[in-house]
Motif scaffolding. Structure first.
Motif, short mmCIF file in Angstrom:
data_model
loop_
_atom_site.label_atom_id
_atom_site.label_comp_id
_atom_site.label_asym_id
_atom_site.label_seq_id
_atom_site.Cartn_x
_atom_site.Cartn_y
_atom_site.Cartn_z
N ARG A 124 17.85 -63.66 -22.46
CA ARG A 124 18.61 -62.80 -22.89
C ARG A 124 18.58 -61.42 -22.15
NH1 ARG A 124 17.62 -64.91 -28.06
NH2 ARG A 124 15.58 -64.75 -27.93
N GLU A 128 21.74 -60.14 -20.09
CA GLU A 128 22.36 -58.68 -20.45
C GLU A 128 22.71 -58.16 -19.07
OE1 GLU A 128 21.88 -56.25 -24.14
OE2 GLU A 128 19.83 -56.24 -23.47
N THR A 539 10.17 -66.70 -32.96
CA THR A 539 10.38 -67.66 -33.91
C THR A 539 11.46 -68.81 -33.22
OG1 THR A 539 12.18 -67.19 -35.39
CG2 THR A 539 10.20 -66.48 -36.13
N ASN A 541 14.08 -70.31 -34.38
CA ASN A 541 15.43 -69.63 -34.70
C ASN A 541 15.80 -68.57 -34.15
OD1 ASN A 541 16.14 -72.14 -36.17
ND2 ASN A 541 15.04 -70.94 -37.90
N ASN A 542 14.89 -67.71 -33.52
CA ASN A 542 15.21 -66.39 -32.80
C ASN A 542 15.27 -66.70 -31.18
OD1 ASN A 542 15.90 -64.75 -34.87
ND2 ASN A 542 14.05 -64.38 -35.26
N GLN A 546 22.05 -66.32 -27.72
CA GLN A 546 23.07 -66.61 -28.72
C GLN A 546 24.45 -66.36 -27.67
OE1 GLN A 546 20.63 -64.59 -29.10
NE2 GLN A 546 19.86 -64.91 -31.20
N TYR A 549 25.70 -63.15 -25.45
CA TYR A 549 25.17 -62.94 -24.40
C TYR A 549 26.13 -63.36 -23.16
CZ TYR A 549 21.40 -60.83 -26.84
OH TYR A 549 20.48 -60.25 -28.02
N THR B 5 16.28 -66.30 -43.58
CA THR B 5 14.85 -66.48 -42.73
C THR B 5 15.01 -65.86 -41.23
OG1 THR B 5 15.25 -68.63 -41.86
CG2 THR B 5 14.03 -68.50 -44.02
N ASP B 6 14.00 -65.69 -40.71
CA ASP B 6 14.06 -65.32 -39.13
C ASP B 6 14.66 -64.05 -39.14
OD1 ASP B 6 12.87 -68.09 -37.73
OD2 ASP B 6 14.51 -68.55 -39.16
N VAL B 7 14.54 -63.15 -40.18
CA VAL B 7 15.10 -61.99 -40.13
C VAL B 7 14.31 -61.00 -39.13
CG1 VAL B 7 15.37 -59.71 -41.35
CG2 VAL B 7 16.06 -61.86 -42.34
N VAL B 8 14.84 -60.27 -38.33
CA VAL B 8 14.21 -59.36 -37.26
C VAL B 8 14.02 -57.88 -37.86
CG1 VAL B 8 14.26 -58.64 -34.91
CG2 VAL B 8 15.04 -60.88 -35.58
N ASP B 17 9.83 -61.02 -36.12
CA ASP B 17 11.08 -61.78 -36.22
C ASP B 17 10.97 -62.89 -37.36
OD1 ASP B 17 9.62 -63.44 -34.57
OD2 ASP B 17 11.41 -64.07 -33.39
N ASP B 18 9.98 -62.76 -38.20
CA ASP B 18 9.62 -63.95 -39.01
C ASP B 18 9.87 -63.64 -40.55
OD1 ASP B 18 7.47 -62.41 -38.91
OD2 ASP B 18 6.10 -64.12 -38.83
N GLY B 391 22.67 -57.22 -32.74
CA GLY B 391 22.58 -56.61 -31.41
C GLY B 391 21.25 -56.55 -30.85
N ASN B 392 21.08 -56.45 -29.58
CA ASN B 392 19.82 -56.79 -28.77
C ASN B 392 18.97 -55.67 -28.68
OD1 ASN B 392 18.49 -58.91 -26.79
ND2 ASN B 392 18.38 -57.10 -25.55
N ILE B 401 15.06 -59.72 -28.20
CA ILE B 401 15.09 -60.34 -29.52
C ILE B 401 16.45 -59.62 -30.12
CG2 ILE B 401 14.35 -60.88 -31.82
CD1 ILE B 401 11.60 -60.27 -30.56
N ARG B 402 17.50 -60.61 -30.63
CA ARG B 402 18.60 -60.21 -31.33
C ARG B 402 18.49 -59.90 -32.55
NH1 ARG B 402 23.24 -59.60 -29.41
NH2 ARG B 402 25.29 -59.54 -30.54
N ARG B 404 19.60 -59.39 -36.46
CA ARG B 404 20.40 -60.20 -37.43
C ARG B 404 21.37 -59.26 -38.29
NH1 ARG B 404 19.54 -65.91 -37.70
NH2 ARG B 404 18.08 -66.21 -36.22
#
Lengths: 562, 434
Positions: A124, A128, A539, A541-542, A546, A549, B5-8, B17-18, B391-392, B401-402, B404
């Motif tokens: 990422r 950027e 994780t 999923n992260n 995305q 970017y 899930t995977d909320v940051v 981020d988990d 956002g990043n 990490i983005r 959410r």
């Protein structure tokens, strides 16, 4: 319909065999066309016209580059220029800010640059910065060689699953191909160690040679535009030329899926060293060039030295540590979990140093001794061997024996007896320069099929007009012309005029989608998800980059081989 | 009810981020797992600034976003020496607009690093930073040193996710097979867990780093019996642990950056890491505070060339911390307007700086009211990044990490407010030129 007609130019378009012909170039809606009706006319008045430059290997964006900027404010201050009505502020010499990077490349007539090393976990970040670089089309090569998944599949011999992993990672990082940097060595650097080509990597029990071969095979399971892109083991060590040759041999039997090399080895200057220590250090460019001359499966780029101060940076963490131990200057390191690493340290290339003098010779010797220019690209491994704005210096050297002899007089006398530099008479012509600065790079990256590096009908309307006549022989004037174009046209839009940036459109990011069988991907995913569950700190999923970017995407699909 | 899930987490530099949360009726109703108590409180939400407002006769009066944008742009366009400060608790997309705004109006742009790990940046510019990602620590490190940091209370998930308590590839047994060294001036919740606790005298960090370096380089003979309150015996024992480790890691916090020798402490900490590296693998990392303070340093560096304290008055970047950091500018009473975003100088700056800040027009952009709101002249409530906007961000180890978006909000994101101010400033300047 925006139309441009470039007339009265002397065109060098090697991919189409155009060798200094007076020829009109017509552009409509950003693409080269047969003819135009109501164009804006640019009179090139007999000047040299080439396709937009393509850089096959340069470090312009991402974590390493930015760490280089951050820890070298003294470099930042060197290149400051105030914002203008058109341009954002500029800073930096060896580590220019994003804006300066775009402007300076464009002023040299370049329109595409490959970021040569993207740590997947930090992809990422690379994107950027790529988005922030004006004008240039771009792409980035994810590092896939020190990854635990790669090493485990190489060990178990599951080449299809390795291919599935490679495919997933290239998609997840919005990357372009497979980058290999000191395979095995960077993982060992996690414990402060390093390894050579045939050493076994502890825990994973594979050799760098096996990793390289495995990834080459995996790459050729798809119709990938580019081959594997390799920074071989033992960069910068005296006597490493044997390892370099041995690395080439590894993939000799592998058949490429497309009409291109099986392996591109980068910054070959750093890998063509003879001697056993810095005392008897010597050039082995002749041996490497001989190999390239006799074989067709490997291509190289130069990594030619530019004298002066620069910032070295590579995913080869142990190499940067060695360099820092030599200089005692500041040193940054950043190991990346399960994947790769990186190191950064400033370096001064001095013509008074015998070692640096020989390095200077080797970079140019490679270009002069490899007979077929389609096998090599001009790079300085920016900023490792010097900043990219030094390209015109190398061009002028390659085009002028006189210039080389003059430079040798200012350098350490070893240049006369531990390098062939002064005994080579060859001089490049503009056609050959066009090959090593655009045609070859575009072909080796497979981008010639996507409109880059040439001016045939359908190609991108990316054109450089250099302020020199084809007859120019004055090396100083050649250098000046290649530093600032008369015009650079990007997608049919004039972006540089008389050496000044006049427009700053956004560049596109090229990425490859290797199309892998779902069953294979699913099987691979079990192993990969376990890595995320137990070892990664981000994780699953992260992890993947995305779409946000890559706002200006250009996708190239790479089907599984038929 | 929807489970996400995977909320940051958008609280501290750990950027966990988990996290799993429950969302119902466009509200985060429950944080099920992953977050520490402070992170949880942020995700669940608390009191907000209700409306944009402009101060009239000493009182904040509610207004529309349009009116507030117009007022903010007028202040910035008229300012001769504007300061744009904060940027650490928002996303990189907003930070980028911030740099562009600073460039447009010729401002000084500075971020919270200048009162936080700014000294660490200066040290890195002197000697570099041998470091790694947090996963390297998780998977390899068998010796963890926290120096001037109290993660058990300030970065509550740090030890669990990344260091002493975590389990990884070569560290399957977790803390059983690791050593923990804590260096601090007082006993803390973290120091209670330590194998070795070196309690040093306030401001003596530099001396203790030097002593450890000397011992690591084989010069134990020059080290006196006691250094900065720590016995030579303890120092020797610590060095033996460092040498015996397969992978050693030092995390350092505010206790080192803002005491005694300040940035020289960090230079010495890094030099100690280099010395340890001659024996075994050793790395070092600052414990970054806000969730995206690393990110504003990144954005500011790739766009201006420099990480903080950047003056854009000349049209190009001029970097000189100590002269151009926010507190210094304010103490010299140099700036005549300020935009404060995603930070709270009203609570954290020295009194002299706040005095001047209270005198000049201040624009505040923040989801939450804080002491800065008390003297702000234009206030913009915004969406909470990581809850209401994406956002990043960059974690403390510079891994991007983005964040959410979990729920919708009527509040605009930081980026949108900044863009509208920038557009309005440009419109004013265009009119003036005509």
């Amino acid at each position: 319909m925006a139309e441009v007609l470039i007339k009265n130019g002397v065109v060098y378009d090697p991919l189409n065999g155009v060798k200094g012909e007076k020829k009109d170039i017509c552009i409509r809606d950003g693409k080269v066309v047969e003819s135009v009706k109501n164009p804006k006319v640019i009179d090139a008045e007999g000047r040299v016209v080439m396709p937009g430059g393509v850089d096959i290997h340069s470090h312009i964006a991402g974590g390493k580059v930015n760490s280089g900027r951050l820890f070298r404010p003294e470099d930042g201050r060197k290149g400051v220029e105030a914002k203008t009505k058109v341009c954002r502020m500029q800073s930096g010499y060896s580590v220019p800010n994003t804006f300066a990077t775009g402007y300076r490349y464009a002023r040299m007539g370049y329109t595409f640059v490959m970021e040569a090393a993207m740590p997947p976990l930090a992809a990422r970040h690379t994107h950027e910065e790529l988005v922030d670089i004006p004008i240039l089309d771009n792409a980035a090569l994810p590092l896939l060689d020190n990854n635990w998944m790669t090493m485990e599949y190489v060990k178990s011999g599951d080449m299809d699953l390795l291919a599935a992993y490679m495919a997933w990672m290239i998609k997840a990082t919005k990357g372009f191909g497979v980058k290999i940097v000191n395979p095995g060595g960077t993982e060992m650097w996690g414990w402060g160690k390093n390894c050579s080509l045939n050493d076994s990597v502890p825990t994973f029990d594979v050799t760098p040679a096996e990793i390289i071969k495995g990834l080459a095979e995996a790459n050729e399971k798809f119709e990938m535009p580019h081959s594997i892109h390799v920074h071989t083991n033992m960069l910068g060590h005296p006597g490493n030329f044997e390892i370099t040759k041995e690395t080439y041999d590894l993939v000799k039997g592998i058949k490429p899926e497309k009409d291109r090399q099986v392996m591109h080895t980068t910054h070959t200057q750093f890998h063509s060293y003879g001697g056993t220590n810095w005392g008897d250090f010597e050039s082995k460019a002749d041996v490497i060039a001989d190999y390239i001359n006799q074989n067709d499966h490997a291509t190289i780029d130069l990594g030619s030295i530019i004298l002066g101060d620069t910032t070295t940076m590579t995913a080869d963490g142990p190499m940067e540590y060695s360099l820092y131990q030599i200089t005692g200057r500041k040193w940054t390191n950043h190991d990346v979990e399960l994947e790769t690493g990186s190191g950064i340290t400033p370096f001064l290339y001095s013509g008074k140093s015998p070692v640096n003098t020989i390095q200077w010779a080797i970079g140019q010797e490679l270009a002069l001794l490899v007979k077929d220019p389609w096998k090599l690209a001009l790079t300085t491994d920016h900023p490792n061997a010097g900043p990219f704005i030094g390209y015109p210096i190398i061009i002028s050297m390659l085009m002028s024996k006189k210039r080389r002899d003059e430079s040798a007089e200012d350098m350490h006398k070893v240049i006369y007896d531990r390098a062939e530099y002064c005994s080579i008479d060859r001089e490049y012509d503009l056609y050959e320069i066009a090959i090593i600065t655009r045609g070859m790079a575009a072909k080796a990256l497979g981008l010639h099929e996507h409109g880059k590096g040439h001016l045939g009908v359908g190609a991108d309307g990316d054109v450089a007009i250099y302020d020199m006549s084809p007859e120019e022989r004055d090396a100083g004037k050649i250098q000046k012309a290649f530093l600032n174009t008369k015009y650079t046209i990007k997608g049919g839009q004039i972006v540089v005029k008389d050496g000044e940036v006049v427009a700053t459109p956004d560049g596109k990011t090229y990425f490859v989608t290797p199309e892998c069988d779902d069953t294979l991907t699913d099987e691979m995913m079990v192993k990969l998800k376990d890595k995320f569950d137990r070892y990664y700190t981000v994780t699953y999923n992260n992890y993947a980059v995305q779409d946000a970017y890559v706002p200006n995407p250009y996708e190239i699909k790479a089907p599984w081989r038929s | 009810m929807v489970e996400v899930t995977d909320v940051v987490c958008s609280l501290c530099g750990c950027v966990c981020d988990d996290i799993t949360v429950e969302v119902e009726d466009n509200k985060v109703t429950k944080v099920k797992k992953g977050a520490c108590s402070v992170g949880k409180s942020k995700l669940m939400g608390h009191n907000r600034i209700k409306s944009p407002a402009i101060r009239v006769n000493g009182e904040l009066k509610d207004c529309s976003y349009d009116e507030a944008i117009k007022k903010a742009a007028e202040i910035l366009a008229a300012s001769r020496r504007p300061l744009l400060y904060g940027w650490s608790s928002t996303v990189c997309e907003a930070d980028k607009v911030g740099v562009e705004l600073a460039e447009e109006i010729g401002a000084v742009i500075d971020n919270t690093a200048s009162v936080c790990h700014g000294p660490s940046v200066l040290a890195i510019q002197d000697v570099g930073l041998p470091s790694c990602t947090l996963g390297e620590v998780k998977n390899r490190a068998d010796l963890i040193i926290y120096w001037g940091a109290n993660p058990a209370e300030a970065h509550a998930n740090h030890m669990k996710r990344y260091s002493y308590v975590s389990k990884g590839f070569w560290t399957e047994e977790g803390k059983k097979a690791k050593k923990l060294v804590i260096v601090d001036v007082r006993a803390t919740k973290t120091s209670k867990m330590a194998d070795v606790f070196l309690q040093l005298e306030q401001g003596k960090d530099y001396l203790v780093f030097s002593a450890l370096r000397a011992i690591l380089y084989g010069h134990a003979d020059v080290v006196p019996d006691e250094v900065g309150g720590v016995s030579k015996k303890d120092l020797l024992e610590t060095v033996e642990m460092m040498k015996a480790a397969k992978f050693g890691m030092t995390f350092f916090g505010m206790g080192v950056t803002h005491t005694g020798a300040r940035h020289n402490n960090i230079v010495n900490a890094i030099q100690m890491t280099r010395a340890a590296h001659t024996h075994t693998k050793f790395s070092i990392m600052p414990m970054r505070g806000h969730y995206n303070v690393a990110g504003i340093n990144q954005v500011c560096t790739w766009e201006t060339g420099f990480p903080f304290a950047v003056d854009l008055t000349r049209g190009y970047a001029w970097y000189n911390p100590g002269e151009l950091s926010a507190t210094d500018l304010l103490i010299r009473q140099e700036c005549d307007a300020a935009l404060v975003i995603a930070s709270d100088p009203g609570a954290h700056f020295p009194g002299e700086s706040i005095k001047h800040l209270a005198k000049i027009p201040v624009i505040q952009i923040d989801p939450f009211p804080n002491p800065t709101t008390e003297f702000a002249d234009v206030v913009f409530p915004v969406a909470v990044s990581g809850v209401e906007a994406e956002g990043n961000v960059y974690r403390m180890d510079n891994i991007p990490i983005r964040l959410r978006k979990l729920i919708d909000s009527d509040y605009p994101p930081d980026e949108e407010i900044l863009k509208r101010i920038l557009d309005e400033v440009r419109a004013i300047k265009e009119k003036e030129e005509k």
